[in-house]
Scaffold this motif. Structure first.
Motif, mmCIF file in Angstrom:
data_model
loop_
_atom_site.group_PDB
_atom_site.id
_atom_site.type_symbol
_atom_site.label_atom_id
_atom_site.label_comp_id
_atom_site.label_asym_id
_atom_site.label_seq_id
_atom_site.Cartn_x
_atom_site.Cartn_y
_atom_site.Cartn_z
ATOM 1 N N TYR A 1 0.823 -1.212 0.000
ATOM 2 C CA TYR A 1 0.000 0.000 0.000
ATOM 3 C C TYR A 1 0.857 1.262 0.000
ATOM 4 N N ALA A 2 1.958 1.250 0.748
ATOM 5 C CA ALA A 2 2.854 2.413 0.769
ATOM 6 C C ALA A 2 3.467 2.649 -0.604
ATOM 7 N N LYS A 3 3.878 1.574 -1.282
ATOM 8 C CA LYS A 3 4.459 1.713 -2.621
ATOM 9 C C LYS A 3 3.410 2.214 -3.607
ATOM 10 N N ALA A 4 2.181 1.704 -3.509
ATOM 11 C CA ALA A 4 1.114 2.156 -4.406
ATOM 12 C C ALA A 4 0.879 3.655 -4.240
ATOM 13 N N LYS A 5 0.884 4.116 -3.009
ATOM 14 C CA LYS A 5 0.708 5.550 -2.762
ATOM 15 C C LYS A 5 1.866 6.337 -3.360
ATOM 16 N N GLN A 6 3.079 5.814 -3.194
ATOM 17 C CA GLN A 6 4.272 6.497 -3.711
ATOM 18 C C GLN A 6 4.251 6.615 -5.231
ATOM 19 N N ILE A 7 3.804 5.560 -5.920
ATOM 20 C CA ILE A 7 3.810 5.581 -7.385
ATOM 21 C C ILE A 7 2.489 6.090 -7.957
ATOM 22 N N LEU B 1 7.301 -3.815 -14.510
ATOM 23 C CA LEU B 1 7.913 -2.843 -13.618
ATOM 24 C C LEU B 1 7.051 -2.641 -12.369
ATOM 25 N N ILE B 2 5.741 -2.575 -12.547
ATOM 26 C CA ILE B 2 4.826 -2.434 -11.410
ATOM 27 C C ILE B 2 5.017 -3.605 -10.440
ATOM 28 N N VAL B 3 5.051 -4.819 -10.965
ATOM 29 C CA VAL B 3 5.239 -5.991 -10.100
ATOM 30 C C VAL B 3 6.585 -5.914 -9.389
ATOM 31 N N ARG B 4 7.624 -5.515 -10.093
ATOM 32 C CA ARG B 4 8.939 -5.383 -9.451
ATOM 33 C C ARG B 4 8.890 -4.378 -8.306
ATOM 34 N N TYR B 5 8.171 -3.280 -8.496
ATOM 35 C CA TYR B 5 8.015 -2.289 -7.421
ATOM 36 C C TYR B 5 7.418 -2.943 -6.178
ATOM 37 N N TYR B 6 6.333 -3.686 -6.375
ATOM 38 C CA TYR B 6 5.640 -4.290 -5.232
ATOM 39 C C TYR B 6 6.446 -5.421 -4.592
ATOM 40 N N ALA C 1 -5.478 -3.796 -9.023
ATOM 41 C CA ALA C 1 -5.068 -2.394 -9.096
ATOM 42 C C ALA C 1 -5.646 -1.734 -10.336
ATOM 43 N N ASP C 2 -5.701 -0.415 -10.276
ATOM 44 C CA ASP C 2 -6.125 0.408 -11.399
ATOM 45 C C ASP C 2 -5.106 0.263 -12.527
#
Length: 167
Positions: free
Chosen positions: A71-77, A104-109, A95-96
């Motif tokens: 959730y913190a990463k989602a808020k950040q990106i 890249l999104i998966v790597r972030y999470y 996710a939206d």
């Protein structure tokens, strides 16, 4: 599907597994290249032999740490998360849709979860390579994925967890 076809995408469900906990050939089915496949004990055993360390089974505390990090990463990106289920052996996120590369999104999470776990003393590999994605092209599909993820943890029985904890 080209980029123009993706403009109608409302969101997606992303799924990935913890290291060694849900192998190809598992009796609970598995996904390969977007196709759900059934049990294959010889394949599962071959995969078990390839493991370099024990399977990662997440505790309830670890699951909360990872969920908070997602959730913190989602808020950040700047990505809206509709639902998250961090289970003992895998993660689901609805996710939206974003134009950012889904890999890249998966790597972030995954990295957010790994970093949060390392801050708590976890060492070693947490996730398997790769992920599964399911696109939601309409509200019905999006709501079905959200409901699936929201109910997901409730369907995991302690018997299933105990089976996966057995050596």
């Amino acid at each position: 599907m080209g980029a123009s076809g993706m403009r109608n995408t409302l969101g997606y469900m992303l799924t990935w597994t913890t290291y060694g906990a849900w192998l190809q050939g598992d009796e609970n089915d598995y996904v390969k290249d977007g196709v759900t496949l059934g049990a294959n004990p010889p394949l599962e055993n071959a995969n078990k032999e390839q493991l370099c360390k024990d399977a990662v089974i997440l505790t309830p505390t670890q699951r909360r740490i990872i969920e908070d990090a997602i959730y913190a990463k989602a808020k950040q990106i700047g990505q809206k998360i509709y639902a998250v289920a961090v289970c003992f052996d895998h993660v689901h996120i609805v996710a939206d849709y974003t134009t950012t590369d889904i890999g890249l999104i998966v790597r972030y999470y995954k990295m957010a979860g790994q970093t949060a776990m390392r801050s708590q003393g976890f060492e070693g590999r947490l996730w398997t390579k790769g992920f599964d994605k399911r696109f939601c092209f309409d509200q019905q599909a999006l709501h079905a994925r959200i409901n699936y993820v929201n109910k997901h943890d409730k369907r995991i029985t302690s018997a299933t967890a105990q089976r996966n904890l057995a050596p």
